[in-house]
Design a protein around this motif. Structure first.
Motif, PDB file in Angstrom:
ATOM      1  N   ILE B 263     -57.656 -51.823 -96.748  1.00  0.00           N
ATOM      2  CA  ILE B 263     -57.547 -51.895 -98.201  1.00  0.00           C
ATOM      3  C   ILE B 263     -58.549 -50.906 -98.809  1.00  0.00           C
ATOM      4  N   ARG B 265     -59.639 -48.227 -97.373  1.00  0.00           N
ATOM      5  CA  ARG B 265     -59.160 -46.859 -97.137  1.00  0.00           C
ATOM      6  C   ARG B 265     -58.212 -46.417 -98.253  1.00  0.00           C
ATOM      7  N   LYS B 266     -57.400 -47.358 -98.705  1.00  0.00           N
ATOM      8  CA  LYS B 266     -56.509 -47.063 -99.842  1.00  0.00           C
ATOM      9  C   LYS B 266     -57.349 -46.728-101.076  1.00  0.00           C
ATOM     10  N   GLU B 269     -58.617 -43.270-100.747  1.00  0.00           N
ATOM     11  CA  GLU B 269     -57.600 -42.262-101.074  1.00  0.00           C
ATOM     12  C   GLU B 269     -57.454 -42.117-102.584  1.00  0.00           C
TER      13      GLU B 269
END
Lengths: 183, 355
Positions: B263, B265-266, B269
């Protein structure tokens, strides 16, 4: 391409298996996929939902609160997920059982009468396949051929004789889905 | 041809257990990990490999069955979720004292108490700092994907037998319940090795093997502790595992483990798309904790945000590793609430960049 989808409805409407079929079909089409169900007490008769992600890239979060597409099959799901569609995204809803139509003007909205169509096909079990057909008509992210391959993976072999019926249901859904708001 | 399947984390773990040549699984059902024993029962591994699958009368019984099987040199495992893992703590301490290998899986749910069946990471302290009594450590592996769940079963046995230590796979309801593509390893044979420490019957001309965690003479008990500590130092040197993502040019860092790392990592991004140079450090082995990577990166960044589904547990180990060289803050949701990528990004902006 990354498609983040929430599918929500009553337990028993085939919500979880719809997500699984989309993901299996994605695998058949060499996509990255992730499927995350709700697994709480709501599974026993209340609202059920699952998040299905199909992407060309590695999928980071399997859990999201904003979606490209929301497929809602009952009123509580409409109330919960209408606002979770990203601006410019897509909301598909089953007309049967909806008392309040969606209000958003900044998203694409499609309606489908999948339940009525399944009754006319004399098999309410294909209800969810009709909805999948509708979705794939609006967002053709998966080839029908791969969806059939996916179905073969999800269905136990003893039900493989039902695959033509499911294919028919998908095509039915593609025919009957209509835009209510198109950006 | 590689075997690619779409599987639930729990089912994949169960299949990996069979394929890793497990001799015996003992368990007791609890949400969100009941699919493990369900899958095992359904697969009838007794016919596939001769593996024993047994539903014990309680979690306490299951861990003590593991203790017994491990004492015989068998590859053995149990699994449960938080309240059940609490019940197993006495057994874990005894197994540590008796220096035996096994795998224990915790598919964490929210607590304290009976809590909730939704995912959480609030058992971090219990897993890495103890839980049972005495100076002991579990090797703790935190998978972030269904694939890692499978791989860590195989790796888990390797480590457990190499160090004669419990390996805990610390997962949660997200990884346990979600479906992903997974590549399964080939079926491995059950080993049936004769270990000199295993109690499989006294052989002529050899001394009796005694498996015990009881040493009434303090000198002997201290000797055991020295031996354990030497082993832990060795593990800390050799078994650190972590992943870094976009840390090369990072001005800020996220750190998170398991499902929460995905989560986060999202959120990373999303932050990168906004022009914020943020990277991610994902500890994979929670014990031994990846201290060095934090020592190395801390002076290069303006702050670190630890994201956890708990009230702030791993953050303490991050702070110890960073040792004041940069600001470390924690963001968490708990009780079964999963943080959204948006709120994690917001926390980075509020607590680290703006704070």
């Amino acid at each position: 391409m990354t498609e983040e989808i929430i599918i929500a409805g009553f337990g028993g409407q085939g919500v979880l298996s719809m997500g699984q079929i989309l993901c299996y079909s994605g695998v058949m089409q060499n996509k990255e996929v992730s499927w995350m169900p709700s697994y709480g007490p709501e599974m026993r008769g209340g609202t059920a939902n699952c998040t299905a992600i199909i992407s060309d890239e590695l999928i980071s979060s399997p859990v999201l609160n904003r979606f490209d597409t929301a497929i809602v099959l009952n009123q509580p799901s409409m109330d919960k997920f209408e606002d979770a569609v990203k601006p410019g995204g897509l909301l598909i809803y089953e007309k049967n059982g909806i008392t309040r139509t969606p209000k958003r003007k900044d998203i694409n909205i499609c309606a489908i009468e999948a339940y009525d169509a399944s009754v006319k096909m004399n098999n309410t079990k294909v209800f969810n396949m009709i909805v999948i057909g509708g979705f794939l008509k609006i967002k053709p992210i998966l080839d029908l051929e791969n969806v059939i391959k996916g179905l073969k993976k999800v269905l136990p072999e003893r039900y493989h004789n039902l695959i033509p019926l499911n294919e028919e249901a998908i095509k039915k859904g593609m025919d009957i889905i209509t835009y209510e708001n198109k950006l | 041809m590689k075997e690619l399947r779409l599987m639930k984390g729990n089912e994949a773990l169960a299949e990996a257990a069979i394929r890793a040549g497990t001799d015996a699984y003992f368990g007791y059902p609890i949400t969100p990990q009941s699919e493990i024993i369900e899958y095992l029962m359904h697969e009838n591994p007794y016919e596939r490999t001769g593996m024993v699958v047994l539903q014990a009368e309680s979690e306490v019984a299951a861990i003590n069955m593991v203790y017994g099987a491990a004492a015989c040199g068998k590859r053995t495992m149990t699994s449960s979720s938080s309240p059940g893992i609490s019940l197993k703590q006495e057994g874990l301490s005894y197994i540590a004292g008796a220096e035996l290998p096994c795998i224990v899986v915790n598919i964490v749910r929210g607590g304290p108490g009976l809590g909730t069946i939704q995912p959480s990471q609030s058992d971090y302290f219990q897993a890495v700092k103890g839980g049972g009594h005495g100076d002991y450590k579990l090797i703790v592996l935190a998978p972030a994907t269904v694939q890692e769940t499978v791989d860590f079963v195989k790796l888990g046995y390797e480590l457990a037998f190499k160090y004669r230590n419990t390996v805990m796979i610390l997962s949660d309801g997200i990884i346990g319940q979600m479906m992903e593509k997974v590549e399964l390893f080939e079926q491995m044979p059950r080993e049936n090795k004769d270990y000199e420490w295993a109690t499989v019957g006294k052989k002529p001309g050899k001394d009796s093997v005694i498996v015990t965690s009881l040493y009434l003479k303090s000198e002997d008990q201290e000797k055991l502790n020295f031996r354990l500590q030497a082993k832990y130092r060795e593990i800390e040197k050799a078994e650190v595992r972590f992943e870094t993502i976009m840390t090369e040019d990072a001005e800020y860092l996220f750190t998170a483990f398991g499902s929460c790392a995905r989560i986060t990592r999202k959120a990373m991004e999303m932050a990168r798309a906004k022009g914020i140079k943020v990277g991610l450090v994902r500890p994979i082995s929670l014990y031994p904790f990846p201290v060095k990577i934090f020592e190395e990166l801390a002076p290069k960044v303006k702050g670190i945000l630890t994201v956890e589904m708990n009230a702030g547990q791993m953050v303490e180990d991050v702070r110890l590793a960073v040792n004041g060289k940069t600001k470390v803050e924690h963001y968490g949701r708990f009780g079964g609430i999963i943080p959204s990528p948006e709120e994690i990004l917001n926390a980075l902006e509020q607590k680290i960049i703006g704070g």
